[in-house]
Design a protein around this motif. Structure first.
Motif, PDB file in Angstrom:
ATOM      1  N   GLN A 247       0.839  -1.180   0.000  1.00 16.91           N
ATOM      2  CA  GLN A 247       0.000   0.000   0.000  1.00 16.91           C
ATOM      3  C   GLN A 247       0.884   1.244   0.000  1.00 16.91           C
ATOM      4  N   SER A 248       0.691   2.111  -0.963  1.00 20.28           N
ATOM      5  CA  SER A 248       1.491   3.323  -1.055  1.00 20.28           C
ATOM      6  C   SER A 248       0.929   4.394  -0.133  1.00 20.28           C
ATOM      7  N   GLN A 249       1.774   5.309   0.270  1.00 15.27           N
ATOM      8  CA  GLN A 249       1.383   6.328   1.223  1.00 15.27           C
ATOM      9  C   GLN A 249       0.396   7.331   0.641  1.00 15.27           C
ATOM     10  N   ARG A 250       0.405   7.484  -0.659  1.00  7.46           N
ATOM     11  CA  ARG A 250      -0.444   8.502  -1.247  1.00  7.46           C
ATOM     12  C   ARG A 250      -1.924   8.171  -1.142  1.00  7.46           C
ATOM     13  N   ASN A 251      -2.256   6.884  -0.894  1.00  9.92           N
ATOM     14  CA  ASN A 251      -3.660   6.511  -0.769  1.00  9.92           C
ATOM     15  C   ASN A 251      -4.236   6.890   0.579  1.00  9.92           C
ATOM     16  N   GLU A 252      -3.378   7.351   1.478  1.00  7.41           N
ATOM     17  CA  GLU A 252      -3.810   7.879   2.767  1.00  7.41           C
ATOM     18  C   GLU A 252      -4.609   6.870   3.585  1.00  7.41           C
ATOM     19  N   ILE A 253      -4.160   5.605   3.576  1.00  2.00           N
ATOM     20  CA  ILE A 253      -4.762   4.588   4.424  1.00  2.00           C
ATOM     21  C   ILE A 253      -3.839   4.383   5.614  1.00  2.00           C
ATOM     22  N   THR A 254      -4.340   4.626   6.780  1.00  2.00           N
ATOM     23  CA  THR A 254      -3.547   4.425   7.982  1.00  2.00           C
ATOM     24  C   THR A 254      -3.890   3.071   8.591  1.00  2.00           C
ATOM     25  N   PRO A 255      -3.006   2.533   9.418  1.00  2.00           N
ATOM     26  CA  PRO A 255      -3.335   1.264  10.088  1.00  2.00           C
ATOM     27  C   PRO A 255      -4.633   1.348  10.875  1.00  2.00           C
ATOM     28  N   GLN A 256      -4.886   2.512  11.493  1.00  2.00           N
ATOM     29  CA  GLN A 256      -6.099   2.659  12.295  1.00  2.00           C
ATOM     30  C   GLN A 256      -7.360   2.583  11.434  1.00  2.00           C
ATOM     31  N   SER A 257      -7.360   3.246  10.281  1.00  2.00           N
ATOM     32  CA  SER A 257      -8.541   3.212   9.410  1.00  2.00           C
ATOM     33  C   SER A 257      -8.743   1.816   8.830  1.00  2.00           C
ATOM     34  N   PHE A 258      -7.636   1.105   8.576  1.00  2.00           N
ATOM     35  CA  PHE A 258      -7.732  -0.262   8.078  1.00  2.00           C
ATOM     36  C   PHE A 258      -8.365  -1.168   9.135  1.00  2.00           C
ATOM     37  N   LYS A 259      -7.937  -1.003  10.388  1.00  2.00           N
ATOM     38  CA  LYS A 259      -8.523  -1.790  11.472  1.00  2.00           C
ATOM     39  C   LYS A 259     -10.013  -1.510  11.617  1.00  2.00           C
ATOM     40  N   MET A 260     -10.371  -0.238  11.528  1.00  2.00           N
ATOM     41  CA  MET A 260     -11.777   0.130  11.681  1.00  2.00           C
ATOM     42  C   MET A 260     -12.627  -0.475  10.573  1.00  2.00           C
ATOM     43  N   ALA A 261     -12.100  -0.486   9.346  1.00  9.45           N
ATOM     44  CA  ALA A 261     -12.846  -1.037   8.221  1.00  9.45           C
ATOM     45  C   ALA A 261     -13.105  -2.532   8.407  1.00  9.45           C
ATOM     46  N   ILE A 262     -12.078  -3.269   8.834  1.00 16.73           N
ATOM     47  CA  ILE A 262     -12.258  -4.707   9.053  1.00 16.73           C
ATOM     48  C   ILE A 262     -13.226  -4.957  10.208  1.00 16.73           C
ATOM     49  N   THR A 263     -13.164  -4.108  11.227  1.00 13.03           N
ATOM     50  CA  THR A 263     -14.087  -4.243  12.347  1.00 13.03           C
ATOM     51  C   THR A 263     -15.538  -4.095  11.881  1.00 13.03           C
ATOM     52  N   VAL A 264     -15.796  -3.099  11.024  1.00 11.56           N
ATOM     53  CA  VAL A 264     -17.148  -2.886  10.510  1.00 11.56           C
ATOM     54  C   VAL A 264     -17.593  -4.076   9.666  1.00 11.56           C
ATOM     55  N   ILE A 265     -16.707  -4.583   8.814  1.00 12.67           N
ATOM     56  CA  ILE A 265     -17.046  -5.736   7.972  1.00 12.67           C
ATOM     57  C   ILE A 265     -17.388  -6.946   8.831  1.00 12.67           C
ATOM     58  N   THR A 266     -16.697  -7.095   9.963  1.00 15.24           N
ATOM     59  CA  THR A 266     -16.923  -8.238  10.841  1.00 15.24           C
ATOM     60  C   THR A 266     -18.225  -8.127  11.609  1.00 15.24           C
ATOM     61  N   VAL A 267     -18.555  -6.926  12.067  1.00 17.06           N
ATOM     62  CA  VAL A 267     -19.718  -6.734  12.936  1.00 17.06           C
ATOM     63  C   VAL A 267     -21.005  -6.533  12.137  1.00 17.06           C
ATOM     64  N   LEU A 268     -20.906  -5.982  10.939  1.00 16.65           N
ATOM     65  CA  LEU A 268     -22.087  -5.564  10.193  1.00 16.65           C
ATOM     66  C   LEU A 268     -23.108  -6.674   9.944  1.00 16.65           C
ATOM     67  N   PRO A 269     -22.706  -7.893   9.555  1.00 17.98           N
ATOM     68  CA  PRO A 269     -23.725  -8.928   9.304  1.00 17.98           C
ATOM     69  C   PRO A 269     -24.609  -9.208  10.517  1.00 17.98           C
ATOM     70  N   ILE A 270     -23.993  -9.367  11.691  1.00 19.90           N
ATOM     71  CA  ILE A 270     -24.778  -9.634  12.896  1.00 19.90           C
ATOM     72  C   ILE A 270     -25.617  -8.425  13.268  1.00 19.90           C
ATOM     73  N   ALA A 271     -25.052  -7.228  13.106  1.00 16.60           N
ATOM     74  CA  ALA A 271     -25.794  -6.007  13.445  1.00 16.60           C
ATOM     75  C   ALA A 271     -27.026  -5.841  12.560  1.00 16.60           C
TER      76      ALA A 271
END
Length: 292
Positions: A247-271
């Motif tokens: 992942q290149s830096q110009r895409n402005e993806i931080t580790p924190q935003s990546f973690k949050m995205a996976i968290t949403v993908i994991t929780v969303l079906p049950i929610a």
């Protein structure tokens, strides 16, 4: 009467305010995770984010491009479908047998099952047992250990015992044996409790990750989605690690935003599913509490 009415009004106001506080305590963290995952990292100023700052789906694209996430979704879906089906098939038959008072030694069998609710073997004996049965590194290690749920067994047994005995007596008079009595008479009228226990098990299977960590750490193709999330939360601790996987830096993806995205993908079906099936949770908790 006026004093009662006033006190009742005050109670309603206090109860409403309390429930609003509880709702906010549960909702705000989830809104924060969603808003952070959709925000442009360069526009975040720190603190709580309850509305996306900017808008980007790059974190979700990155997460869905990860083969581990796609495989994890498949494994979790299979667990949430096969696990409850096997559990219902075996546990319901065991519960029906425990309702037969004429069975020899039935009291001992009931005590044997109840004993396991209070005492467990522990992780090390279970690990040794799974190794002896050669289940480590296989998908069956997710299914077979949960094939009998004593908690669900007690719920089903209690529900069956609350049914009118005339139903069974009529079937027996018509010549039905135990197998036919269970599957053609008892099983159809137990739909509410079956729906409740299946829902319990679906949630348990979807949220489970410790069994993956214990038994299938060396089998990446069997990682569940929850375990992929667990690894992501531990792995991406710096921007350099995120760049190391392409992942290149110009895409402005931080580790924190990546973690949050996976968290949403994991929780969303049950929610999304839970609000529509919440009534079955309530029915399951009330099974056997009222008879008549």
């Amino acid at each position: 009467m006026r004093e009662r009415s006033a006190s009742g009004t005050l109670f309603d106001i206090g109860n409403t305010l309390f429930m609003l506080v509880v709702l906010a305590a549960m909702l705000v963290p989830f809104l924060y995770v969603i808003s952070y995952s959709l925000s442009t990292p360069s526009m975040l100023k720190g603190g709580f984010v309850l509305w996306p700052s900017g808008f980007t789906l790059d974190s979700y694209r990155k997460a869905l491009e990860d083969p581990a996430v796609i495989k994890g979704v498949g494994i979790s879906v299979l667990r949430a479908v096969i696990g409850p089906a096997v559990m219902l098939f075996i546990t319901s038959m065991a519960a029906y047998v425990l309702t037969r008072n004429e069975l020899g030694g039935i009291k001992w069998f009931r005590k044997y099952f109840i004993f396991t609710l209070y005492f467990s073997s522990g992780i090390i004996p279970m690990y040794l047992l799974m190794g002896f049965l050669q289940l480590k590194g296989t998908f069956l290690v997710y299914i077979l250990p949960s094939a009998v749920s004593v908690f669900n067994l007690v719920l089903i047994k209690t529900y069956i015992e609350s049914l009118p005995k005339e139903i069974e007596e009529a079937a027996i008079v018509d010549g039905a044996n135990d197998l036919r009595l269970f599957y053609q008479v008892i099983f159809p009228v137990c739909t509410p409790v079956f729906a409740a226990v299946v829902l319990f098990e679906c949630v348990n299977q979807w949220n489970a990750f410790m069994d993956t960590q214990i038994y299938n750490t060396m089998s990446p193709n069997l990682y569940s989605l929850q375990y992929v999330l667990y690894n992501a939360l531990n792995q991406f601790t710096s921007l350099e690690q995120l760049q190391a996987v392409g992942q290149s830096q110009r895409n402005e993806i931080t580790p924190q935003s990546f973690k949050m995205a996976i968290t949403v993908i994991t929780v969303l079906p049950i929610a999304c599913v839970y609000p529509f099936v919440q009534k079955y949770f309530i029915k399951g908790l009330l099974v056997g509490s009222v008879k008549g």
